[in-house]
Design a protein around this motif. Structure first.
Motif, PDB file in Angstrom:
ATOM      1  N   ASN A  65       4.398   1.965   7.570  1.00  0.00           N
ATOM      2  CA  ASN A  65       3.061   1.573   8.052  1.00  0.00           C
ATOM      3  C   ASN A  65       2.391   2.722   8.803  1.00  0.00           C
ATOM      4  O   ASN A  65       1.188   2.967   8.634  1.00  0.00           O
ATOM      5  CB  ASN A  65       3.157   0.351   8.966  1.00  0.00           C
ATOM      6  N   ARG A  68       1.191   5.307   6.327  1.00  0.00           N
ATOM      7  CA  ARG A  68      -0.071   4.885   5.682  1.00  0.00           C
ATOM      8  C   ARG A  68      -1.236   5.081   6.651  1.00  0.00           C
ATOM      9  O   ARG A  68      -2.316   5.533   6.257  1.00  0.00           O
ATOM     10  CB  ARG A  68       0.027   3.437   5.215  1.00  0.00           C
ATOM     11  N   GLU A  71      -2.434   8.571   6.696  1.00  0.00           N
ATOM     12  CA  GLU A  71      -3.315   8.893   5.567  1.00  0.00           C
ATOM     13  C   GLU A  71      -4.743   8.437   5.834  1.00  0.00           C
ATOM     14  O   GLU A  71      -5.698   9.101   5.442  1.00  0.00           O
ATOM     15  CB  GLU A  71      -2.812   8.210   4.300  1.00  0.00           C
ATOM     16  N   LEU A  72      -4.888   7.301   6.493  1.00  0.00           N
ATOM     17  CA  LEU A  72      -6.221   6.720   6.700  1.00  0.00           C
ATOM     18  C   LEU A  72      -7.041   7.447   7.764  1.00  0.00           C
ATOM     19  O   LEU A  72      -8.251   7.253   7.847  1.00  0.00           O
ATOM     20  CB  LEU A  72      -6.093   5.239   7.058  1.00  0.00           C
ATOM     21  N   ALA A 110      -4.569   9.786  -0.167  1.00  0.00           N
ATOM     22  CA  ALA A 110      -3.915   8.646   0.496  1.00  0.00           C
ATOM     23  C   ALA A 110      -2.991   7.972  -0.517  1.00  0.00           C
ATOM     24  O   ALA A 110      -3.223   6.852  -0.972  1.00  0.00           O
ATOM     25  CB  ALA A 110      -4.958   7.685   1.044  1.00  0.00           C
ATOM     26  N   CYS A 113      -1.272   4.620   0.568  1.00  0.00           N
ATOM     27  CA  CYS A 113      -2.247   3.521   0.609  1.00  0.00           C
ATOM     28  C   CYS A 113      -2.630   3.092  -0.798  1.00  0.00           C
ATOM     29  O   CYS A 113      -2.746   1.898  -1.081  1.00  0.00           O
ATOM     30  CB  CYS A 113      -3.480   3.939   1.400  1.00  0.00           C
TER      31      CYS A 113
END
Length: 123
Positions: A65, A68, A71-72, A110, A113
């Protein structure tokens, strides 16, 4: 592995998106105007460090998590909101979700994701 909490153990090396060292982000610096809202945003580096700690603590789901989330950090807010809305039940077709996954992967790198969105498509 970095020790937790990073605010204490890595305050010299972790930096804000503007390059301000974590140790320099103080109430006094805020009052002087030396710290902006951009200094208060988390960086992918900090999230990856947290993921490393989670992984070494045998919490692989938390680590994933956090990766991810890392990446965001570089994905614009409006794109994140569009993905969020598209993932709500009954909002998007499999084709639309697949296109969103492609955008996440191609335009923002990403990959994790995008894989999560593709997992929704498969289910």
């Amino acid at each position: 592995m970095r020790e937790y909490p990073l605010a204490q153990t890595a305050s010299e090396t972790l930096r804000s998106p503007r390059g301000t060292a974590l140790r320099e982000i103080t109430v006094d610096a805020v009052l002087r105007g030396a710290v902006t809202m951009d200094d208060l945003r988390i960086t992918d580096e900090a999230l990856k460090a947290q993921a490393e700690i989670a992984q070494h603590s045998h919490r692989p789901q938390l680590a994933e998590n956090l990766l991810r989330a890392a990446e965001l950090v570089h994905v614009p807010d409006d794109v994140i909101l569009a993905v969020y809305n598209a993932l709500r039940p009954g909002r998007s077709t499999s084709e639309e979700l697949s296109k969103l996954a492609e955008v996440l992967e191609r335009e923002y790198d990403a990959v994790r994701c995008a894989a999560l969105v593709r997992e929704v498509v498969r289910k």
